[in-house]
Design a protein around this motif. Structure first.
Motif, PDB file in Angstrom:
ATOM      1  N   UNK A 197       1.150  -1.350   0.384  1.00 16.46           N
ATOM      2  CA  UNK A 197       0.343   0.505   0.027  1.00 16.46           C
ATOM      3  C   UNK A 197       1.022   0.788   0.305  1.00 16.46           C
ATOM      4  N   UNK A 198       0.385   1.906  -0.639  1.00 14.03           N
ATOM      5  CA  UNK A 198       1.469   3.516  -1.514  1.00 14.03           C
ATOM      6  C   UNK A 198       0.327   4.173  -1.007  1.00 14.03           C
ATOM      7  N   UNK A 220      -7.096   2.723   7.056  1.00 15.18           N
ATOM      8  CA  UNK A 220      -8.858   2.332   7.509  1.00 15.18           C
ATOM      9  C   UNK A 220      -8.943   1.933   5.885  1.00 15.18           C
ATOM     10  N   UNK A 221      -9.329   2.237   5.127  1.00 16.48           N
ATOM     11  CA  UNK A 221      -9.546   1.221   3.958  1.00 16.48           C
ATOM     12  C   UNK A 221      -8.866   0.280   3.189  1.00 16.48           C
ATOM     13  N   UNK A 222      -7.526   1.101   3.255  1.00 10.33           N
ATOM     14  CA  UNK A 222      -6.707  -0.024   2.924  1.00 10.33           C
ATOM     15  C   UNK A 222      -6.308  -1.747   4.123  1.00 10.33           C
ATOM     16  N   UNK A 223      -6.762  -1.370   5.589  1.00  7.98           N
ATOM     17  CA  UNK A 223      -6.653  -2.764   6.406  1.00  7.98           C
ATOM     18  C   UNK A 223      -5.380  -2.700   7.107  1.00  7.98           C
ATOM     19  N   UNK A 224      -4.827  -2.190   6.466  1.00  4.42           N
ATOM     20  CA  UNK A 224      -3.104  -1.792   7.541  1.00  4.42           C
ATOM     21  C   UNK A 224      -3.557  -0.787   8.449  1.00  4.42           C
ATOM     22  N   UNK A 225      -4.690  -0.520   9.049  1.00  6.48           N
ATOM     23  CA  UNK A 225      -4.173   0.449  10.273  1.00  6.48           C
ATOM     24  C   UNK A 225      -3.994  -0.643  11.227  1.00  6.48           C
ATOM     25  N   UNK A 226      -4.176  -1.502  11.187  1.00  6.28           N
ATOM     26  CA  UNK A 226      -4.308  -2.204  12.586  1.00  6.28           C
ATOM     27  C   UNK A 226      -2.956  -2.756  12.669  1.00  6.28           C
ATOM     28  N   UNK A 227      -2.468  -2.919  11.578  1.00  5.29           N
ATOM     29  CA  UNK A 227      -0.714  -3.997  11.388  1.00  5.29           C
ATOM     30  C   UNK A 227       0.180  -3.013  11.249  1.00  5.29           C
ATOM     31  N   UNK A 228      -0.267  -2.249  11.040  1.00  2.73           N
ATOM     32  CA  UNK A 228       0.586  -1.160  11.090  1.00  2.73           C
ATOM     33  C   UNK A 228       1.333  -0.284   9.552  1.00  2.73           C
ATOM     34  N   UNK A 229       1.816   0.774   9.803  1.00  2.00           N
ATOM     35  CA  UNK A 229       1.963   1.862   8.585  1.00  2.00           C
ATOM     36  C   UNK A 229       2.603   3.063   8.769  1.00  2.00           C
ATOM     37  N   UNK A 230       3.201   3.326   8.281  1.00  2.00           N
ATOM     38  CA  UNK A 230       4.703   4.781   8.177  1.00  2.00           C
ATOM     39  C   UNK A 230       3.515   6.227   7.538  1.00  2.00           C
ATOM     40  N   UNK A 280       1.506  13.112   1.955  1.00  2.00           N
ATOM     41  CA  UNK A 280       2.332  12.433   2.701  1.00  2.00           C
ATOM     42  C   UNK A 280       2.083  11.253   2.212  1.00  2.00           C
ATOM     43  N   UNK A 281       3.029  10.501   2.180  1.00  2.00           N
ATOM     44  CA  UNK A 281       3.532   8.929   1.925  1.00  2.00           C
ATOM     45  C   UNK A 281       2.269   8.192   3.312  1.00  2.00           C
ATOM     46  N   UNK A 282       1.393   7.221   2.715  1.00  2.00           N
ATOM     47  CA  UNK A 282       0.789   6.663   3.743  1.00  2.00           C
ATOM     48  C   UNK A 282       1.764   5.063   2.990  1.00  2.00           C
ATOM     49  N   UNK A 283       2.671   4.405   3.984  1.00  2.00           N
ATOM     50  CA  UNK A 283       3.814   3.528   3.402  1.00  2.00           C
ATOM     51  C   UNK A 283       2.773   2.092   4.538  1.00  2.00           C
ATOM     52  N   UNK A 284       2.478   1.115   4.420  1.00  2.00           N
ATOM     53  CA  UNK A 284       1.999  -0.477   4.594  1.00  2.00           C
ATOM     54  C   UNK A 284       1.799  -1.476   3.856  1.00  2.00           C
ATOM     55  N   UNK A 285       1.327  -2.637   4.243  1.00  2.00           N
ATOM     56  CA  UNK A 285       1.281  -4.183   4.058  1.00  2.00           C
ATOM     57  C   UNK A 285       2.257  -4.598   4.266  1.00  2.00           C
ATOM     58  N   UNK A 286       3.395  -4.293   4.548  1.00  2.00           N
ATOM     59  CA  UNK A 286       4.678  -5.064   5.115  1.00  2.00           C
ATOM     60  C   UNK A 286       5.530  -4.777   6.013  1.00  2.00           C
TER      61      UNK A 286
END
Ligand code: 5GP
Ligand code: ZN
Length: 119
Positions: free
Chosen positions: A42-43, A78-88, A106-112
């Motif tokens: 997710x970026x 939240x939409x990308x389902x990365x709120x729980x796992x964490x993101x930058x 702002x970059x929203x980076x997650x899913x890893x």
């Protein structure tokens, strides 16, 4: 600091839909769209529709709008389902930080997992 559209700014053109982008969220004052060169599963980039060259000038001129970027970034997560796992969330500011587009974003980076530290 000017907040009028800059005719040479690529993100202003995305805001006006003169350049296509994959938009994932929109409010009256913000737009969120997928980065063309994703650095994580997710970026997403969240931008104010008004043109400010970076986060500092945005925050100085319009703190409410600066805060709206963070609210929208959280909604993207939240939409990308990365709120729980964490993101930058990353605001690159200036050349040494690698800022290449001088329209606040702002970059929203997650899913890893980001185990390797900040740099
Ligand atoms: P910066 O390094 O300035 O913080 O990040 C700018 C980001 O904008 C980069 O991650 C780059 O891939 C992205 N970007 C540049 N041009 C475009 C474009 O035309 N469309 C989209 N969706 N992203 C772009
Ligand atoms: Zn712009």
């Amino acid at each position: 600091m000017a907040d009028l559209p800059d005719p040479d700014c690529i993100f202003c053109k995305i805001v006006t839909r003169d350049i296509p982008a994959t938009v994932v969220r929109e409010t009256d004052r913000t737009l969120a769209f997928r980065d063309i060169n994703p650095q994580a599963p997710t970026h997403v980039l969240v931008v104010p529709k008004a043109h400010y060259p970076n986060a500092a000038t945005l925050a100085a001129a319009d703190p409410e709008l600066a805060a709206a970027l963070l609210t929208e970034a959280a909604e993207v997560a939240a939409d990308e389902k990365i709120a729980e796992s964490g993101y930058r969330l990353i605001f690159n500011t200036g050349a040494a930080a690698g800022q290449t587009v001088y329209h606040a974003h702002v970059h929203v980076l997650g899913g890893q997992a980001f185990h390797e530290g900040l740099v």
